[in-house]
Design an enzyme around this catalytic site. Sequence first.
Site, short mmCIF file in Angstrom:
data_model
loop_
_atom_site.label_atom_id
_atom_site.label_comp_id
_atom_site.label_asym_id
_atom_site.label_seq_id
_atom_site.Cartn_x
_atom_site.Cartn_y
_atom_site.Cartn_z
N HIS A 509 0.79 3.18 12.67
CA HIS A 509 0.70 2.09 11.69
C HIS A 509 -0.75 1.71 11.38
CE1 HIS A 509 2.46 -0.72 9.11
NE2 HIS A 509 3.32 -1.32 9.91
N ASP A 513 1.08 2.85 6.24
CA ASP A 513 1.80 1.60 6.01
C ASP A 513 3.30 1.85 6.02
OD1 ASP A 513 -0.57 0.19 5.74
OD2 ASP A 513 -0.68 0.58 3.57
#
Length: 538
Positions: A509, A513
């Site tokens: 992450h 995204d």
Amino acid sequence: MATEIRVPTLGESVTEATIGTWLKKKGDTVSADEPLVELETDKVTLEVPAPAAGTLSEIVANEGDTVEVDALLGSIEAEGAGGGSAGNGASGGGAKAKAETTSASAKKDDAGKAANGGGSGKGSGKMVDVPVPAAGESVTSATVGEVFKKVGDEVKMDEPLLELETDKAAQEVPSPAAGVVRELLVEQGQDVEVGELLLRIEEGATGGSAGASHEKGEPATPNGPGETPSPREGGEKKGGTDMPPAPSAKKMMEEKNVSSDQVVGSGKRGQVLKGDVMDAVNRASPSSPAEEPKVQARAKSSDEDSSREERVKMTRLRQTIAKRLKGAQNTAAMLTTYNEVDMKPVMDLRAKYKELFEKKHGVKLGFMGFFTKAVTHALKEVPAVNAEIDGTDIIYKNFAHIGVAVGTDRGLVVPVVRDADAMSIAGVEKEINRLGKAARDGQLSMADMQGGTFTISNGGVYGSLLSSPILNAPQSGILGMHKIQERPVAIKGEVVIRPMMYLAVSYDHRIVDGKEAVTFLVRVKEVLEDPERLVLDL
């Protein structure tokens, strides 16, 4: 003419070393490739071999000196050079010295033959050394696995002699010559370094000529009967080491006030290196960023239970798997998103063309070809999933090297299908078939497992219905495939039975995204449910 002895290349990130021990002194006669001096870096101790035969005429760098790559260490005067032009008397003396040297050499050879169990009468008498081969830039050591040959065995050219396990793969060491194994210097489970001698073969010899000790399969040593090998020849104390700390390590231990019982040596024969001292210092400092969490000691089993337990040392490969997977969890901001795919379109396509496909391409049409092409298709649209973080930079890969996780009896390995985005489904299936067979046979090379940009893991072959795969660092994405199971699903207002598979993509992450991860997985789903998209590039 003098031949220079220089510091060899030590690796990409290593630019200097410390002179450890000179194994020869000035004036000694040396043979080509005979070890002259040990160099110590933060990570490893290595020997510098003689670049030529002759006399060690000069030593420039002394023990404890720090030297850079390509620095001059000393020089070797070629055999017969100098001293031969000072008149007949000098010439006569030179001839006498040469005769004495030849005589001594012959005695040495005779002694070597006796130690090796005698000559075969059919061989050339030439001993061929078999060292630990180089296994890639980042691999400096290995563990001896299965040993296929013993002293006295005949071997053919390229016949496997033994197996070496590195932290990435297991590889067989082939015989460089046909002959008979005369010396076996290692045993199963022993750690060895690149360039270290494994065994010796008498070229051209036939079996049945080894001495009594060899007939028992005992390795020959340069020491006589009843003699104890020196530390350099493997005479290490059980449970410890006779090797003193490397000079650079000893200096740092004095500077940092670190005692020997606080340091665990990782060098050859347990020698303490500079890097080991640095690790000990970091562990002792509570504020050190390099400090690792302490592992609690395992509680002792009861006497009844311990008698039924079996303790087996982890292989080097398994240790590396553990470190890499835990490292990925500690480093990446890992998250997983899920979806499901109707496998009926792909299964129908396989059923329709599998015989024609195998007849034309010589390989079966499986699911991995479709999944690999679906992944490369989706990576083009979502390049962040195919990127990696390097410090404060993001490296985007304009190619797709797809790693395919394969379970073997030695552990999990991830061979790589290079440039899978430029391959056809047939090309992908052929390469996966080759890599899978090599993995099961322990024949994977280092090149087969390097450079992957994204990984596919198929837990479905073992019956897994759903799982969250762990990233294969430094990659930023991994796709998990699972078991195909018939389930009722709603399609156009009707409940139908379809072969469904859950898909999972784990991603970092920090770089990917949530929107990008979901988009990537949806594109994989769409291509698998409508394979024509691959043809039309949609």
